[in-house]
Design a protein around this motif. Sequence first.
Motif, PDB file in Angstrom:
ATOM      1  N   ASP A 298      19.751  -9.792 -14.523  1.00  6.40           N
ATOM      2  CA  ASP A 298      20.652 -10.932 -14.391  1.00  6.40           C
ATOM      3  C   ASP A 298      20.273 -11.976 -15.429  1.00  6.40           C
ATOM      4  O   ASP A 298      19.124 -12.355 -15.561  1.00  6.40           O
TER       5      ASP A 298
ATOM      6  N   ARG B 184      20.716 -15.262 -15.806  1.00  4.74           N
ATOM      7  CA  ARG B 184      21.065 -16.567 -15.262  1.00  4.74           C
ATOM      8  C   ARG B 184      19.869 -17.495 -15.277  1.00  4.74           C
ATOM      9  O   ARG B 184      18.749 -17.083 -15.026  1.00  4.74           O
TER      10      ARG B 184
ATOM     11  N   ILE C 196      17.972 -20.756 -13.502  1.00  8.82           N
ATOM     12  CA  ILE C 196      17.766 -21.175 -12.125  1.00  8.82           C
ATOM     13  C   ILE C 196      17.509 -22.667 -12.116  1.00  8.82           C
ATOM     14  O   ILE C 196      16.736 -23.172 -12.932  1.00  8.82           O
TER      15      ILE C 196
ATOM     16  N   CYS D 220      26.498 -25.602 -10.454  1.00  5.49           N
ATOM     17  CA  CYS D 220      25.667 -24.398 -10.580  1.00  5.49           C
ATOM     18  C   CYS D 220      26.535 -23.168 -10.789  1.00  5.49           C
ATOM     19  O   CYS D 220      26.240 -22.326 -11.648  1.00  5.49           O
ATOM     20  N   GLN D 221      27.612 -23.073 -10.017  1.00  6.03           N
ATOM     21  CA  GLN D 221      28.523 -21.943 -10.161  1.00  6.03           C
ATOM     22  C   GLN D 221      29.211 -21.968 -11.523  1.00  6.03           C
ATOM     23  O   GLN D 221      29.318 -20.946 -12.199  1.00  6.03           O
TER      24      GLN D 221
ATOM     25  N   LYS E  92      26.901 -20.954 -14.215  1.00  3.94           N
ATOM     26  CA  LYS E  92      26.303 -19.656 -13.904  1.00  3.94           C
ATOM     27  C   LYS E  92      24.794 -19.726 -13.698  1.00  3.94           C
ATOM     28  O   LYS E  92      24.022 -18.985 -14.301  1.00  3.94           O
ATOM     29  N   THR E  93      24.398 -20.663 -12.847  1.00  5.75           N
ATOM     30  CA  THR E  93      22.993 -20.787 -12.485  1.00  5.75           C
ATOM     31  C   THR E  93      22.831 -20.511 -10.993  1.00  5.75           C
ATOM     32  O   THR E  93      23.791 -20.595 -10.234  1.00  5.75           O
ATOM     33  N   THR E  94      21.633 -20.204 -10.612  1.00  7.39           N
ATOM     34  CA  THR E  94      21.299 -20.003  -9.215  1.00  7.39           C
ATOM     35  C   THR E  94      20.502 -21.211  -8.735  1.00  7.39           C
ATOM     36  O   THR E  94      19.484 -21.542  -9.341  1.00  7.39           O
TER      37      THR E  94
ATOM     38  N   ASP F  34      16.194 -23.716   0.704  1.00  5.33           N
ATOM     39  CA  ASP F  34      15.272 -22.628   0.394  1.00  5.33           C
ATOM     40  C   ASP F  34      13.839 -22.974   0.755  1.00  5.33           C
ATOM     41  O   ASP F  34      13.073 -22.121   1.175  1.00  5.33           O
TER      42      ASP F  34
ATOM     43  N   LEU G 231      14.969 -13.788  -6.586  1.00  6.65           N
ATOM     44  CA  LEU G 231      16.255 -13.945  -7.298  1.00  6.65           C
ATOM     45  C   LEU G 231      16.386 -12.940  -8.426  1.00  6.65           C
ATOM     46  O   LEU G 231      15.493 -12.452  -8.987  1.00  6.65           O
TER      47      LEU G 231
END
Length: 168
Positions: free
Chosen positions: A1, A3, A5, A90-91, A94-96, A145, A168
């Motif tokens: 992935d 991405r 974070i 974040c979406q 494209k981050t988590t 989290d 992740l």
Amino acid sequence: DNRSIIAASQGIPGSGKTSLATRLTRDLQAQYVQTDALRRIAHEQMGVKKIDVHPPARQVLATITADHANKLIIFDCSIDRTWRDFLHVCQEIKTTPIIIRIEIDPAEAIARLQKRGRHDDAELIEGTERRQAQFLKCKEELPTDVEVTVPFDYQEVLDAVKKRLTQL
């Protein structure tokens, strides 16, 4: 992935978000972005007392993630009021997200703010009750989290964030 974070904290002013963020940045060798710094610059250099720092913060995050895939960013901000916007950003980029929630007794937070001596502390103290209500509402709706209560053991927080990163 491929991405990046973003680790972001939720907590009222005086809860230790900045102290935690700077330590995590150092120990995780992450990129640090602080919304309060944007506010201070606007106040000190331009005399602007109120500013929406989200558009420039969004641009900073987008630039970092575009230039550095798989980058860990410590986003030092309170997402109590704007968590939906934060998750949308974040979406969008494209981050988590990793959400760290810091709980503190409001009286202790006020005592910390009184010792700090920043230009906006009086306003923050005055708004503590309102911000605590926002925090509690957000707590009901936003999954987290890592959850800690002041005082907390930093190493436990660091270990919990590292564990989440491996998931992740």
